[in-house]
Design a protein around this motif. Structure first.
Motif, short mmCIF file in Angstrom:
data_model
loop_
_atom_site.label_atom_id
_atom_site.label_comp_id
_atom_site.label_asym_id
_atom_site.label_seq_id
_atom_site.Cartn_x
_atom_site.Cartn_y
_atom_site.Cartn_z
N GLU A 72 0.84 -1.18 0.00
CA GLU A 72 0.00 0.00 0.00
C GLU A 72 0.88 1.24 0.00
O GLU A 72 2.01 1.19 0.47
N PRO A 73 0.38 2.37 -0.51
CA PRO A 73 1.18 3.60 -0.47
C PRO A 73 1.66 3.96 0.94
O PRO A 73 2.76 4.52 1.08
N GLU A 74 0.88 3.62 1.95
CA GLU A 74 1.24 3.90 3.33
C GLU A 74 2.43 3.09 3.81
O GLU A 74 2.99 3.38 4.88
N ASP A 75 2.84 2.07 3.06
CA ASP A 75 4.02 1.28 3.40
C ASP A 75 5.31 1.95 2.98
O ASP A 75 6.40 1.45 3.31
N THR A 76 5.24 3.05 2.26
CA THR A 76 6.43 3.76 1.82
C THR A 76 7.25 4.22 3.02
O THR A 76 6.75 4.93 3.89
N ALA A 77 8.51 3.79 3.08
CA ALA A 77 9.37 4.10 4.22
C ALA A 77 10.76 3.54 3.95
O ALA A 77 10.96 2.75 3.03
N VAL A 78 11.71 3.93 4.78
CA VAL A 78 12.99 3.25 4.85
C VAL A 78 12.84 2.12 5.87
O VAL A 78 12.41 2.36 7.00
N TYR A 79 13.18 0.92 5.46
CA TYR A 79 13.04 -0.26 6.31
C TYR A 79 14.40 -0.67 6.86
O TYR A 79 15.37 -0.76 6.11
N TYR A 80 14.44 -0.91 8.16
CA TYR A 80 15.67 -1.25 8.86
C TYR A 80 15.57 -2.63 9.50
O TYR A 80 14.56 -2.98 10.10
N CYS A 81 16.64 -3.38 9.40
CA CYS A 81 16.82 -4.62 10.15
C CYS A 81 17.61 -4.30 11.41
O CYS A 81 18.54 -3.48 11.39
N ALA A 82 17.25 -4.93 12.53
CA ALA A 82 17.93 -4.67 13.80
C ALA A 82 18.03 -5.95 14.62
O ALA A 82 17.23 -6.87 14.47
N ALA A 83 19.03 -5.99 15.50
CA ALA A 83 19.25 -7.11 16.40
C ALA A 83 19.33 -6.63 17.83
O ALA A 83 19.94 -5.58 18.11
#
Length: 126
Positions: free
Chosen positions: A86-97
């Motif tokens: 969806e357009p609302e999913d637009t973002a920078v996505y980060y993986c974290a531990a």
């Protein structure tokens, strides 16, 4: 130094799918919980999904049924499968531990995660 590197982002049309990858190095991947977070323009970073070392998962309400988190402790990798974008999913996505706590599955909030990747950008637009 523990490191995480994300890949797989891009420009996708609404309704499309994407799989984000996270590759770990410099730490024992199989003893830490992993999370995926995202930050949209002008908004705070939010938890999308987290997974324990044994595969227990949780998801934000906004992505339930569309996003799937997974991990392979032998490969030292994690993934986020994203469907029906969806357009609302637009973002920078980060993986974290959660590299401060071994063998724990703490709440899926950014303050519990000490090691972060550089992020991969997802843009959903027609």
């Amino acid at each position: 130094q523990p490191q995480l590197v994300e890949s797989g982002g891009g420009l996708v049309q609404p309704g499309g799918s994407l799989r984000l990858s996270c590759t770990a190095s410099g730490f024992p991947f199989d003893v830490y919980a992993i999370g995926w977070f995202r930050q949209a323009p002008g908004k705070e970073r939010e938890g999308v999904s987290c997974i324990s070392i044994s595969g227990i998962t949780n998801y934000a309400d906004s992505v339930k049924g569309r996003f799937t988190i997974s991990r392979d402790n032998i490969k030292g990798m994690a993934w986020l499968q994203i469907d029906n974008l969806e357009p609302e999913d637009t973002a920078v996505y980060y993986c974290a531990a959660d590299t401060r706590e071994r063998y724990l599955f703490r709440p899926c909030v950014s303050s519990n995660f000490a090691t972060w990747g550089q992020g991969t950008r997802v843009t959903v637009s027609s």
